[in-house]
Design a protein around this motif. Structure first.
Motif: not given
Length: 150
Positions: A68-70, A86-92, A95-98
């Motif tokens: 989950g380390v986006g 988008d960095p925020a969308a990718y991080a989300a 995070g969801q995968a984690a």
């Protein structure tokens, strides 16, 4: 503990990449002859990233993704993929995968082939066969391997 080690490794890799990309404008330090090592032998240019490097980088990317380390995983994306994500969308997404799968899904049986600045990686994701990859594309940018499957 594995997540902490992965984050530490990622931080070290990113710091190394940042250090490699910095430059100095101080012309006083410019040597007037060819560079040499401390032993007086000519310095060689750093080796281009190879298949072993690609296998290691792909393994790190998978660990970051499922931990989950986006931001860390995003740093491994190629310029082309970052332009699409988008960095925020990718991080989300990371995070969801984690949340959905947990962090204990390292890459196994990692094998890479390299041709010039392009590489392909095949690997299995421990416990999650639906994420196994065959011939996942990677590219060299700035002397480092970047995920290019976007």
């Amino acid at each position: 503990m594995r997540i902490r080690a992965t984050i530490t490794l990622t931080t070290a890799l990113l710091a190394a990449l940042a250090a490699c990309s910095s430059s100095s404008d101080d012309k006083a330090d410019t040597p007037h002859s060819s560079p040499t090592t401390a032993a007086g032998t000519p310095a060689t240019a750093p080796a281009a990233p190879d298949a072993v490097d690609l296998e290691r980088v792909a393994d790190t990317y998978v660990n970051l993704y499922f931990a989950g380390v986006g931001d860390g995983a995003y740093a491994f994306l190629s310029k082309r993929c970052r332009a699409k994500a988008d960095p925020a969308a990718y991080a989300a997404t990371v995070g969801q995968a984690a949340k959905d799968y947990g962090p204990d899904h390292p890459a196994t049986d990692v094998h890479a082939t390299v041709s010039g600045n392009m590489g392909r990686v095949s690997y299995k994701v421990k416990g999650l066969p639906k994420f196994d990859q065959q011939g996942q594309p990677w590219t060299v940018e700035g002397g480092a391997w970047k995920y290019d499957a976007c």
